[in-house]
Design a protein around this motif. Structure first.
Motif, mmCIF file in Angstrom:
data_model
loop_
_atom_site.group_PDB
_atom_site.id
_atom_site.type_symbol
_atom_site.label_atom_id
_atom_site.label_comp_id
_atom_site.label_asym_id
_atom_site.label_seq_id
_atom_site.Cartn_x
_atom_site.Cartn_y
_atom_site.Cartn_z
ATOM 1 N N TYR A 27 -2.574 3.142 6.953
ATOM 2 C CA TYR A 27 -2.637 3.200 8.527
ATOM 3 C C TYR A 27 -2.693 4.729 9.058
ATOM 4 C CZ TYR A 27 -0.834 -1.360 7.759
ATOM 5 O OH TYR A 27 -0.594 -2.727 7.446
ATOM 6 N N VAL A 28 -3.896 4.908 9.550
ATOM 7 C CA VAL A 28 -4.019 6.305 10.721
ATOM 8 C C VAL A 28 -3.611 6.155 11.978
ATOM 9 C CG1 VAL A 28 -5.665 7.763 11.040
ATOM 10 C CG2 VAL A 28 -5.804 6.584 8.895
ATOM 11 N N THR A 29 -2.679 7.128 12.733
ATOM 12 C CA THR A 29 -2.561 7.061 13.723
ATOM 13 C C THR A 29 -2.844 8.881 14.294
ATOM 14 O OG1 THR A 29 -0.883 6.823 15.567
ATOM 15 C CG2 THR A 29 -0.134 7.758 13.522
ATOM 16 N N GLY A 30 -3.244 8.608 15.644
ATOM 17 C CA GLY A 30 -3.437 9.889 16.033
ATOM 18 C C GLY A 30 -5.095 10.627 15.728
ATOM 19 N N ALA A 31 -5.810 9.733 15.153
ATOM 20 C CA ALA A 31 -7.214 10.224 14.933
ATOM 21 C C ALA A 31 -7.867 10.884 15.925
ATOM 22 C CB ALA A 31 -7.995 9.048 14.035
ATOM 23 N N GLY A 32 -7.709 10.493 17.235
ATOM 24 C CA GLY A 32 -8.492 11.118 18.267
ATOM 25 C C GLY A 32 -8.085 12.217 18.726
ATOM 26 N N PHE A 33 -7.012 12.940 18.312
ATOM 27 C CA PHE A 33 -6.834 14.074 18.683
ATOM 28 C C PHE A 33 -7.420 15.234 17.946
ATOM 29 C CE2 PHE A 33 -2.650 11.680 19.751
ATOM 30 C CZ PHE A 33 -2.731 11.943 21.075
ATOM 31 N N SER A 47 -17.633 8.355 12.934
ATOM 32 C CA SER A 47 -17.873 9.217 11.534
ATOM 33 C C SER A 47 -16.453 9.234 10.777
ATOM 34 C CB SER A 47 -18.416 10.450 11.775
ATOM 35 O OG SER A 47 -19.624 10.433 12.324
ATOM 36 N N LEU A 48 -15.671 9.804 11.344
ATOM 37 C CA LEU A 48 -14.231 9.998 10.682
ATOM 38 C C LEU A 48 -13.750 8.404 9.895
ATOM 39 C CD1 LEU A 48 -12.257 12.495 12.683
ATOM 40 C CD2 LEU A 48 -12.974 12.781 10.606
ATOM 41 N N GLU A 49 -13.665 7.499 10.670
ATOM 42 C CA GLU A 49 -13.527 6.344 10.520
ATOM 43 C C GLU A 49 -14.041 5.715 9.285
ATOM 44 O OE1 GLU A 49 -12.391 1.770 12.151
ATOM 45 O OE2 GLU A 49 -13.128 3.366 13.463
ATOM 46 N N ASP A 50 -15.522 5.778 9.392
ATOM 47 C CA ASP A 50 -16.425 5.439 8.418
ATOM 48 C C ASP A 50 -16.124 6.211 7.082
ATOM 49 O OD1 ASP A 50 -17.621 3.505 10.155
ATOM 50 O OD2 ASP A 50 -19.089 4.842 10.441
ATOM 51 N N PHE A 51 -16.086 7.465 7.300
ATOM 52 C CA PHE A 51 -15.770 8.313 5.952
ATOM 53 C C PHE A 51 -14.377 7.789 5.324
ATOM 54 C CE2 PHE A 51 -13.340 11.520 3.796
ATOM 55 C CZ PHE A 51 -14.246 11.937 2.876
ATOM 56 N N TRP A 52 -13.386 7.589 6.096
ATOM 57 C CA TRP A 52 -12.103 7.469 5.427
ATOM 58 C C TRP A 52 -12.052 5.776 5.066
ATOM 59 C CZ3 TRP A 52 -9.532 10.758 3.379
ATOM 60 C CH2 TRP A 52 -9.598 12.031 3.689
ATOM 61 N N ARG A 53 -12.894 4.664 5.753
ATOM 62 C CA ARG A 53 -12.784 3.563 5.155
ATOM 63 C C ARG A 53 -13.456 3.540 3.937
ATOM 64 N NH1 ARG A 53 -11.448 -0.358 7.790
ATOM 65 N NH2 ARG A 53 -11.596 0.309 9.993
ATOM 66 N N ALA A 54 -14.687 4.224 3.839
ATOM 67 C CA ALA A 54 -15.417 4.229 2.392
ATOM 68 C C ALA A 54 -14.523 4.983 1.461
ATOM 69 C CB ALA A 54 -16.768 5.177 2.689
ATOM 70 N N LEU A 63 -8.298 0.559 4.493
ATOM 71 C CA LEU A 63 -7.964 1.210 5.828
ATOM 72 C C LEU A 63 -7.422 0.031 6.720
ATOM 73 C CD1 LEU A 63 -7.722 3.775 7.512
ATOM 74 C CD2 LEU A 63 -9.992 3.493 8.055
ATOM 75 N N ALA A 64 -5.964 0.013 6.929
ATOM 76 C CA ALA A 64 -5.771 -1.516 7.534
ATOM 77 C C ALA A 64 -5.387 -1.203 9.026
ATOM 78 C CB ALA A 64 -4.348 -1.710 6.895
ATOM 79 N N GLY A 65 -5.506 0.190 9.679
ATOM 80 C CA GLY A 65 -5.107 0.376 10.815
ATOM 81 C C GLY A 65 -5.817 1.654 11.198
ATOM 82 N N TRP A 66 -6.399 1.896 12.389
ATOM 83 C CA TRP A 66 -7.050 3.301 12.718
ATOM 84 C C TRP A 66 -6.658 3.437 14.214
ATOM 85 C CZ3 TRP A 66 -9.428 7.124 10.632
ATOM 86 C CH2 TRP A 66 -10.059 7.969 11.528
ATOM 87 N N GLY A 67 -5.816 4.316 14.542
ATOM 88 C CA GLY A 67 -5.513 4.554 15.859
ATOM 89 C C GLY A 67 -6.068 5.877 16.385
ATOM 90 N N GLU A 70 -3.385 5.851 19.622
ATOM 91 C CA GLU A 70 -2.222 5.024 18.983
ATOM 92 C C GLU A 70 -2.645 3.983 18.026
ATOM 93 O OE1 GLU A 70 0.290 3.354 22.178
ATOM 94 O OE2 GLU A 70 -0.518 4.983 23.544
ATOM 95 N N LEU A 71 -1.925 3.551 17.281
ATOM 96 C CA LEU A 71 -2.122 2.302 16.215
ATOM 97 C C LEU A 71 -1.809 1.222 16.995
ATOM 98 C CD1 LEU A 71 -2.878 1.937 13.137
ATOM 99 C CD2 LEU A 71 -0.444 1.924 12.773
ATOM 100 N N MET A 72 -3.004 0.250 17.000
ATOM 101 C CA MET A 72 -2.926 -0.945 18.070
ATOM 102 C C MET A 72 -2.490 -2.258 16.943
ATOM 103 S SD MET A 72 -3.257 0.438 20.752
ATOM 104 C CE MET A 72 -3.652 -0.666 21.938
ATOM 105 N N THR A 73 -2.311 -2.033 15.753
ATOM 106 C CA THR A 73 -1.894 -3.207 14.939
ATOM 107 C C THR A 73 -0.556 -2.546 14.359
ATOM 108 O OG1 THR A 73 -2.905 -2.120 13.120
ATOM 109 C CG2 THR A 73 -4.413 -3.760 14.335
ATOM 110 N N GLY A 74 0.017 -3.932 14.144
ATOM 111 C CA GLY A 74 1.730 -3.845 13.399
ATOM 112 C C GLY A 74 1.459 -3.352 11.902
ATOM 113 N N LEU A 75 2.439 -2.651 11.497
ATOM 114 C CA LEU A 75 2.395 -2.414 9.958
ATOM 115 C C LEU A 75 2.660 -3.520 9.094
ATOM 116 C CD1 LEU A 75 3.933 1.101 9.855
ATOM 117 C CD2 LEU A 75 1.797 0.477 9.874
ATOM 118 N N GLN A 76 2.091 -4.038 8.152
ATOM 119 C CA GLN A 76 2.438 -4.897 7.049
ATOM 120 C C GLN A 76 2.648 -4.607 5.706
ATOM 121 O OE1 GLN A 76 -1.257 -7.433 7.358
ATOM 122 N NE2 GLN A 76 -1.210 -7.377 9.533
#
Length: 76
Positions: A27-33, A47-54, A63-67, A70-76
């Motif tokens: 889970y990633v939070t704060g990726a936009g900062f 680009s960052l999300e695609d890179f980390w997902r790959a 990659l279960a959550g990308w914030g 803010e992270l908009m999904t709950g942790l599982q």
């Protein structure tokens, strides 16, 4: 940028950077900062999300959550 991202992932694969992460959920939070200018642009974030997902997919993780920010999904 897509080709540059693909080349980076391939370069890391050849260097052996990837390793098995046991099907971990990441889970990633704060990726936009961005430290120097507030927020990253939409193209940079994609680009960052695609890179980390790959990267995590090749490392047997997901990659279960990308914030951004803010992270908009709950942790599982």
């Amino acid at each position: 940028m897509h080709n540059q991202r693909r080349r980076g992932v391939e370069k890391d694969r050849r260097r052996g950077v990837y390793f098995k992460r046991g099907d971990a959920k990441v889970y990633v939070t704060g990726a936009g900062f961005a430290a120097d200018r507030g927020y990253r642009g939409e193209d940079t974030l994609k680009s960052l999300e695609d890179f980390w997902r790959a990267y995590f997919q090749r490392s047997h993780a997901r990659l279960a959550g990308w914030g951004q920010p803010e992270l908009m999904t709950g942790l599982q």
